[in-house]
Design a protein around this motif. Structure first.
Motif, PDB file in Angstrom:
ATOM      1  N   GLU A 288     -44.517 -18.330  17.833  1.00  0.00           N
ATOM      2  CA  GLU A 288     -43.441 -19.271  18.145  1.00  0.00           C
ATOM      3  C   GLU A 288     -43.653 -20.596  17.415  1.00  0.00           C
ATOM      4  O   GLU A 288     -42.686 -21.287  17.077  1.00  0.00           O
ATOM      5  CB  GLU A 288     -43.370 -19.503  19.649  1.00  0.00           C
ATOM      6  CG  GLU A 288     -42.928 -18.261  20.414  1.00  0.00           C
ATOM      7  CD  GLU A 288     -43.135 -18.362  21.908  1.00  0.00           C
ATOM      8  OE1 GLU A 288     -42.620 -17.487  22.625  1.00  0.00           O
ATOM      9  OE2 GLU A 288     -43.806 -19.308  22.368  1.00  0.00           O
ATOM     10  N   LEU A 289     -44.896 -20.951  17.203  1.00  0.00           N
ATOM     11  CA  LEU A 289     -45.262 -22.069  16.345  1.00  0.00           C
ATOM     12  C   LEU A 289     -45.842 -21.486  15.062  1.00  0.00           C
ATOM     13  O   LEU A 289     -46.702 -20.598  15.119  1.00  0.00           O
ATOM     14  CB  LEU A 289     -46.312 -22.958  17.019  1.00  0.00           C
ATOM     15  CG  LEU A 289     -45.850 -23.778  18.225  1.00  0.00           C
ATOM     16  CD1 LEU A 289     -47.045 -24.402  18.934  1.00  0.00           C
ATOM     17  CD2 LEU A 289     -44.861 -24.869  17.794  1.00  0.00           C
ATOM     18  N   PRO A 290     -45.419 -21.960  13.899  1.00  0.00           N
ATOM     19  CA  PRO A 290     -45.916 -21.378  12.645  1.00  0.00           C
ATOM     20  C   PRO A 290     -47.372 -21.717  12.343  1.00  0.00           C
ATOM     21  O   PRO A 290     -48.007 -21.045  11.541  1.00  0.00           O
ATOM     22  CB  PRO A 290     -44.975 -21.966  11.587  1.00  0.00           C
ATOM     23  CG  PRO A 290     -44.439 -23.223  12.198  1.00  0.00           C
ATOM     24  CD  PRO A 290     -44.356 -22.955  13.664  1.00  0.00           C
ATOM     25  N   GLY A 291     -47.890 -22.761  12.987  1.00  0.00           N
ATOM     26  CA  GLY A 291     -49.276 -23.141  12.753  1.00  0.00           C
ATOM     27  C   GLY A 291     -49.594 -24.434  13.471  1.00  0.00           C
ATOM     28  O   GLY A 291     -48.701 -25.144  13.927  1.00  0.00           O
ATOM     29  N   ILE A 292     -50.885 -24.732  13.567  1.00  0.00           N
ATOM     30  CA  ILE A 292     -51.315 -25.931  14.266  1.00  0.00           C
ATOM     31  C   ILE A 292     -50.870 -27.199  13.536  1.00  0.00           C
ATOM     32  O   ILE A 292     -50.735 -28.264  14.128  1.00  0.00           O
ATOM     33  CB  ILE A 292     -52.858 -25.924  14.459  1.00  0.00           C
ATOM     34  CG1 ILE A 292     -53.294 -26.950  15.503  1.00  0.00           C
ATOM     35  CG2 ILE A 292     -53.571 -26.133  13.133  1.00  0.00           C
ATOM     36  CD1 ILE A 292     -52.942 -26.606  16.910  1.00  0.00           C
TER      37      ILE A 292
END
Length: 333
Positions: free
Chosen positions: A86-90
């Protein structure tokens, strides 16, 4: 704490026999009786409960305020969102994943604040905690208010302890998932851990407060900690990825107040040669995880009284570092 060390500690603990007897933990009981803010404690070692005691305050089966331990819960939900894509990355930015949250007229740098900046409280914006907290929660839009504050540091430069950072992060998680923070907490943590997560405070827009005011029972706190101790597993289910757990326990910044290092939602310290991770809430609410000695500990305290590093929290930190961890180490044989 290095990633491989945390993983090795968690895996080794699975095969360690429990040798402790209840009287071994008498110093912890003595401390609980002597510290009048101390409400209750529960300790598990190698998955076995070796101490569970209430000294004062609500009964052990009652959900109690965990204050800023809520931040560590939101950090876990951030890992869950990353695990699900859901989030592409930190390093995804607000401009990338939640542009609707950015208020009109905000500093252009706001769009470049990353998920990592938020989960480590290094957004660079003026704090909403401490003396600013009352004004913030009395504003008409908590997310917009937090994001409209002036920058006092560049994003990623230093830790500025702020509940606003985690409230923004909670709003981001709701945006990318299409669910409320309460639903995320219940589905992604409550159900696999077998714990109840009551509804808590919401802002004027109906968003659940990210980073404060959640409530859990003492046992629920321990189960959450145990999941991290076991590299994201609980009851045969992989609740969080082991990679997220390991990265959470790596130093990202440092608290100016306690001097402890800080990862993704966890303070990091050491005592008796044993590394530990600590979730900390106002008044002395604590979850402590030490995989090297197969230990998870939870403490609840009076949520209405402060627990500063130079006061009651310092007492609890010394209890963990100078008594609990040495005792746990001695039980490892």
């Amino acid at each position: 704490m290095k990633r491989r060390e945390f993983l090795a500690g968690g895996l080794a603990s699975l095969a360690t026999p429990m040798l402790a007897q209840s009287n071994v933990w008498a110093p912890v009981l003595d401390a609980g009786r002597a510290l009048d803010q101390f409400h209750a404690v529960m300790i598990q070692q190698s998955g076995q409960t070796v101490l569970r005691e209430r000294f004062r305050g609500p009964g052990l089966e009652r959900a109690v305020p965990i204050k800023s331990v809520s931040k560590t819960i939101v950090a876990a939900l951030t890992g869950a969102a990353l695990d699900r894509g859901e989030l592409p990355g930190i390093n995804a930015t607000l401009g990338d994943v939640a542009p609707r949250l950015i208020p009109r007229g905000a500093d252009p740098r706001v769009a470049g604040i990353t998920v990592e900046n938020l989960v480590t409280m290094q957004a660079g914006l003026e704090r909403t905690s401490g003396q600013n907290y009352g004004g913030w929660v009395n504003s008409s839009n908590w997310v917009a208010n937090a994001l409209a504050r002036p920058f006092v540091a560049e994003p990623g430069a230093r830790m500025l302890y702020s509940t606003g950072s985690f409230h923004i992060l909670g709003a981001v998680l709701s945006e990318v998932s299409g669910q409320s923070l309460l639903s995320l907490a219940r589905q992604r943590l409550g159900e696999p851990l077998g714990i109840d997560i009551p509804a808590w405070t919401r802002d004027p827009q109906g968003r659940y407060l990210g980073g404060n005011e959640m409530a859990l029972t003492l046992e629920a706190m321990v189960r959450f900690g145990e999941m991290y101790r076991l590299n994201g597993q609980y009851g045969g289910a992989q609740v969080l990825s082991s990679d997220w757990v390991a990265r959470s326990m790596q130093r990202r910044t440092q608290s100016l107040f306690s001097g402890l290092d800080y990862g993704y939602g966890w303070f990091l310290g050491a005592g008796a040669g044993v590394d530990y991770a600590l979730a900390r809430g106002y008044g002395g609410q604590i979850i402590c995880v030490a995989p090297q000695v197969a230990l998870t500990l939870a403490i609840t305290s009076d949520p209405m009284r402060p627990a500063r590093s130079g006061g009651y929290f310092g007492d609890l930190q010394r209890l963990i570092e100078q008594q609990v961890l040495p005792l746990a180490l001695a039980q490892m044989g």
